[in-house]
Design a protein around this motif. Structure first.
Motif, PDB file in Angstrom:
ATOM      1  N   SER A   1      53.056  90.720  26.934  1.00 48.48           N
ATOM      2  CA  SER A   1      53.405  90.299  28.289  1.00 48.48           C
ATOM      3  C   SER A   1      53.022  88.851  28.534  1.00 48.48           C
ATOM      4  CB  SER A   1      52.741  91.211  29.316  1.00 48.48           C
ATOM      5  OG  SER A   1      53.362  92.468  29.274  1.00 48.48           O
ATOM      6  N   ALA A   2      51.909  88.409  27.947  1.00 47.13           N
ATOM      7  CA  ALA A   2      51.511  87.008  28.094  1.00 47.13           C
ATOM      8  C   ALA A   2      52.548  86.112  27.412  1.00 47.13           C
ATOM      9  CB  ALA A   2      50.133  86.781  27.492  1.00 47.13           C
ATOM     10  N   LEU A   3      53.067  86.543  26.288  1.00 44.44           N
ATOM     11  CA  LEU A   3      54.097  85.750  25.597  1.00 44.44           C
ATOM     12  C   LEU A   3      55.395  85.727  26.399  1.00 44.44           C
ATOM     13  CD1 LEU A   3      53.368  86.924  21.953  1.00 44.44           C
ATOM     14  CD2 LEU A   3      53.339  84.541  22.721  1.00 44.44           C
ATOM     15  N   VAL A   4      55.793  86.893  26.894  1.00 40.66           N
ATOM     16  CA  VAL A   4      57.038  86.975  27.667  1.00 40.66           C
ATOM     17  C   VAL A   4      56.935  86.167  28.964  1.00 40.66           C
ATOM     18  CG1 VAL A   4      58.608  88.583  28.868  1.00 40.66           C
ATOM     19  CG2 VAL A   4      57.702  89.183  26.625  1.00 40.66           C
ATOM     20  N   ASP A   5      55.707  85.934  29.392  1.00 40.26           N
ATOM     21  CA  ASP A   5      55.474  85.125  30.585  1.00 40.26           C
ATOM     22  C   ASP A   5      55.901  83.661  30.369  1.00 40.26           C
ATOM     23  OD1 ASP A   5      53.913  84.799  33.237  1.00 40.26           O
ATOM     24  OD2 ASP A   5      53.023  83.268  31.932  1.00 40.26           O
TER      25      ASP A   5
ATOM     26  N   ILE B   1      56.857  97.973  30.990  1.00 41.95           N
ATOM     27  CA  ILE B   1      57.699  96.828  31.350  1.00 41.95           C
ATOM     28  C   ILE B   1      56.776  95.637  31.580  1.00 41.95           C
ATOM     29  CG2 ILE B   1      57.880  97.684  33.760  1.00 41.95           C
ATOM     30  CD1 ILE B   1      60.638  96.237  33.859  1.00 41.95           C
ATOM     31  N   ASN B   2      57.052  94.546  30.892  1.00 40.11           N
ATOM     32  CA  ASN B   2      56.208  93.354  31.048  1.00 40.11           C
ATOM     33  C   ASN B   2      56.386  92.833  32.458  1.00 40.11           C
ATOM     34  OD1 ASN B   2      58.116  93.129  28.433  1.00 40.11           O
ATOM     35  ND2 ASN B   2      55.965  92.996  27.900  1.00 40.11           N
TER      36      ASN B   2
ATOM     37  N   VAL C   1      58.221  86.798  17.800  1.00 41.78           N
ATOM     38  CA  VAL C   1      58.734  86.312  19.078  1.00 41.78           C
ATOM     39  C   VAL C   1      60.245  86.045  19.012  1.00 41.78           C
ATOM     40  CG1 VAL C   1      58.641  84.353  20.671  1.00 41.78           C
ATOM     41  CG2 VAL C   1      56.524  85.311  19.759  1.00 41.78           C
ATOM     42  N   ILE C   2      60.942  86.539  20.019  1.00 41.19           N
ATOM     43  CA  ILE C   2      62.367  86.207  20.177  1.00 41.19           C
ATOM     44  C   ILE C   2      62.482  85.217  21.331  1.00 41.19           C
ATOM     45  CG2 ILE C   2      64.672  87.078  20.709  1.00 41.19           C
ATOM     46  CD1 ILE C   2      63.911  89.737  19.643  1.00 41.19           C
ATOM     47  N   LEU C   3      63.157  84.104  21.068  1.00 45.74           N
ATOM     48  CA  LEU C   3      63.290  83.079  22.108  1.00 45.74           C
ATOM     49  C   LEU C   3      64.541  83.324  22.949  1.00 45.74           C
ATOM     50  CD1 LEU C   3      62.344  79.940  20.005  1.00 45.74           C
ATOM     51  CD2 LEU C   3      60.912  81.154  21.664  1.00 45.74           C
TER      52      LEU C   3
END
Ligand code: ATP
Ligand code: MG
Length: 666
Positions: free
Chosen positions: A552-556, A404-405, A581-583
């Protein structure tokens, strides 16, 4: 993978359980870890003693690596422990299942009712010539009858092989033939996203393709005219398949008239309980075998400790019984503990995107166990859906299936848990049968994104490529291959029909440990951080980078809902990072945003991890259990023909990503 995995993502937040939670927790003394470690056989034996055995074991464990046997000489029945003994103990009036169909129909079953139904069904299955040692394929939607079918098989000593009620005819055919199942138990259909999955018709197609072992198909009528009548809706129009006289049998024609007395078969502790095929995120699914005694000990113990069950709890594990989570944490673990639980048939966005939260509110769910893929989807849909519902009944949250991010963890904690519920992030596999790494919610403070500690009695450590125990040679923090060092009761007993593959997959990389296939790091506090499959770990300019950390860095980033990252062959760097990536709902893709996101990764975890390619996408290729299939994304990024796509939820997604990628390259 080189010696270690670089630790990129820094996560310092820590969330201890409240004093009140601690005080009431089933386990709240940290000394339990040391005690279980010092006498791990005694620890598991203590849990075995809480079950009802027809005959007691003489030996706790026999370990001939890679084969373990547990509670040798013991005789036990899983159905008896999940149903009969509760009724005998005066708990027959307790609700076992609150079965909620997608159209909104609710049916409650007490433990006494389950006992009656399961005996009739078991007798019906017997009348179709199925007995101890046979295999039964179950292909149904999530709900009471699916659980009844599993328990009825366990009762008579037939092994079940549940195939997720959404898999294709070909997947059924492969699994039925591999297990040589005699009987298929299915339904006329099941509801999903307002539509009917024509289960019986799909079974017909599977059998037409060739399933020589199948003699009967037992069909539960779920969606047909009688249901429509009770709901006051028009009879649905769907493909009912073709009735084959002599082979096909209606449940309502053979089950209700059976006797409600069907004694439990006393099974040897090591008799096969079930076969279950893995999700297939990394390749062809494996038919994992679980036996009776040890599996029940592992699942009942972990359920009680990790989910902290109390008599007053309403528990909801959102996993389908098509996955191992539904086996261990819907049927066997919770029911061995006489839990009251919600079984929900359908999708989380029917009729609206608030269905989960309406369900929590309606049934006053206290413990919710779901998957990161679901949590990220809810984040993408927006907070307004949970915000409009009363979630104050919740007291404990769980996560399983993928790392889990940290940002998803924080969202779960804040929006769903109201900042009051501990979160247990549970790492385990179809193969491990039960949770192996998790926090005990009354003892271990959580860190967002870490599955925290081993379950008491389990020994996990980190190896390097050559099988050195890095925790011993280097100390913590350290990253590498996650291995389990000693047997545990619910461990797989092999792969059905393919013991060579068992040895090769789990026991050949290292000579003295079970290799889980996942990478992990262990931090200075002894917390495990799962990094995803080692096959997915990237090697960029000589540094191992975990896909999970870049994701996780992207989801951040506030505009990102979900991301999948892979390493793509690169002439100079070895591998370059590619991101899909999903926005979130309102964000629009643009070149500027792509640049901003690449920069965000660089600032968050270092220039080394900066993605070379970044593709915006509406969806990601996932297994039907919601796991991202990175191997297919690698095929896309490296311009290869796509590998095995049979376990994909929606093959169109990966095709469209392929076109998008090729357009960009071209
Ligand atoms: P296959 O083995 O066929 O490729 P699969 O590994 O996806 O399929 P499962 O047994 O359902 O099939 O999944 C187990 C895997 O899921 C683990 O090995 C791990 O990679 C991942 N996983 C499960 N829970 C967690 C968790 N809490 N944190 C991180 N990863 C997890
Ligand atoms: Mg696996």
């Amino acid at each position: 993978m080189s010696e270690t995995i670089d630790t990129l993502l820094q996560e310092d937040r820590i969330f201890p359980p409240s004093e009140a939670f601690k005080a009431n927790a089933n386990l709240n003394d940290p000394a339990i870890y040391g005690q279980a470690d010092a006498d791990w056989q005694g620890w598991w034996e203590g849990w075995a003693e809480k079950l009802d055995w027809f005959e007691k074991w003489h030996t706790v464990v026999e370990w001939n690596q890679p084969y373990s046997k547990w509670f040798l000489g013991g005789k036990i029945n899983a159905c008896y422990n999940c149903v009969d003994r509760h009724v005998k103990n005066g708990l027959g009036n307790r609700i076992a299942w609150i079965g909620e169909g997608e159209p909104g129909d609710v049916r409650e079953f007490t433990y006494s009712m389950v006992l009656e139904h399961v005996q009739r069904l078991a007798n019906a299955i017997k009348s179709l010539g199925v007995g101890k040692g046979d295999r039964v394929c179950i292909y149904m939607g999530q709900g009471p009858e699916l659980c009844l079918a599993m328990l009825a098989c366990a009762r008579i000593g037939a092994a079940h092989s549940v195939v997720f009620g959404g898999f294709s005819a070909q997947s059924i055919q492969e699994r039925v033939n591999d297990a040589e199942a005699k009987l298929v138990i299915t339904a006329d259909g099941s509801w999903r996203r307002g539509n009917i999955i024509p289960l019986k018709q799909i079974v017909d197609s599977a059998i037409e393709m060739g399933c020589p072992s199948v003699t009967n198909v037992l069909v539960y009528e779920r969606v047909g005219a009688p249901f429509a009548e009770t709901m006051g809706i028009p009879a649905p129009d769907y493909n009912r398949g073709t009735w084959v006289e002599g082979r096909d049998v209606w449940w309502h024609d053979v089950v209700p008239q059976q006797s409600d007395d069907c004694p439990c078969e006393p099974m040897d502790s090591e008799d096969l309980l079930y076969i279950l095929y893995t999700s297939g995120s990394t390749g062809k699914p494996k038919g994992i075998m679980h036996t009776t005694g040890g599996y029940l000990v592992g699942t009942s113990a972990t359920s009680k400790c990790v989910f902290d069950y109390k008599d007053s709890d309403i528990y909801w594990c959102t996993a389908d019984c098509g996955w191992v989570t539904g086996h261990s944490y819907v049927v066997y673990g919770p029911m061995a503990n006489c839990v009251t639980q919600v079984l929900y048939e359908g999708s989380p966005d029917t009729p609206e995107k608030d269905r989960f939260w309406r369900t929590v509110e309606k049934h006053k769910v206290t413990i919710l166990y779901t998957a990161p893929t679901a949590i990220r989807t809810f984040m993408k849909w927006g907070e307004e859906y949970p915000a409009a519902c009363d979630l104050s009944s919740l007291r404990l949250l769980g996560s399983v299936g993928e790392p889990i991010n940290p940002e998803a963890w924080m969202w779960y904690h804040r929006v769903i848990g109201g900042e009051r519920c501990p979160i247990v992030d549970t790492w385990w596999q179809t193969e491990t049968g039960a949770i192996m790494i998790t926090s005990l919610p009354g003892i271990v403070p959580a860190k967002p994104g870490s599955a925290t500690k081993v379950f008491p009695g389990v020994w996990a450590t980190i190896y390097d490529e050559d099988g050195n125990d890095l925790v011993k040679t280097q100390g913590v923090p350290v990253g590498g291959f996650l291995v389990l060092k000693r047997p545990w009761p619910s461990m797989l007993r092999g792969i059905w029909g393919d013991q060579d593959r068992y040895v090769k997959t789990y026991w050949s990389k290292f000579s003295d440990a079970y290799f889980a296939g996942d990478g992990a790091k262990l931090d200075a506090d002894g917390y495990f951080w799962l990094l995803g499959r080692v096959d997915d770990i990237m090697l960029v300019s000589g540094h191992n980078i975990s896909t999970m950390e870049v994701e996780s860095a992207l989801v951040d980033h506030p505009k990102v809902a979900e991301a999948a990252v892979i390493g793509k062959a690169h002439d100079v760097k070895g591998q370059a990072v590619a991101a899909f990536v999903i926005l979130k709902g309102s964000a629009e893709p643009s070149d500027e945003l792509a640049q901003e996101l690449k920069k965000h990764v660089a600032t968050k975890i270092g220039a080394l991890a900066r993605p070379d390619d970044l593709i915006f996408s509406a969806e990601l290729p996932k297994t039907r259990s919601g796991k991202i299939m990175r191997r297919l994304l690698r095929d896309v990024a490296e311009g290869r023909v796509l590998g095995d796509v049979t376990t994909l939820a929606d093959p169109a997604i990966v095709q469209s990503l392929k076109c998008q990628y090729e357009d960009k390259e071209g």
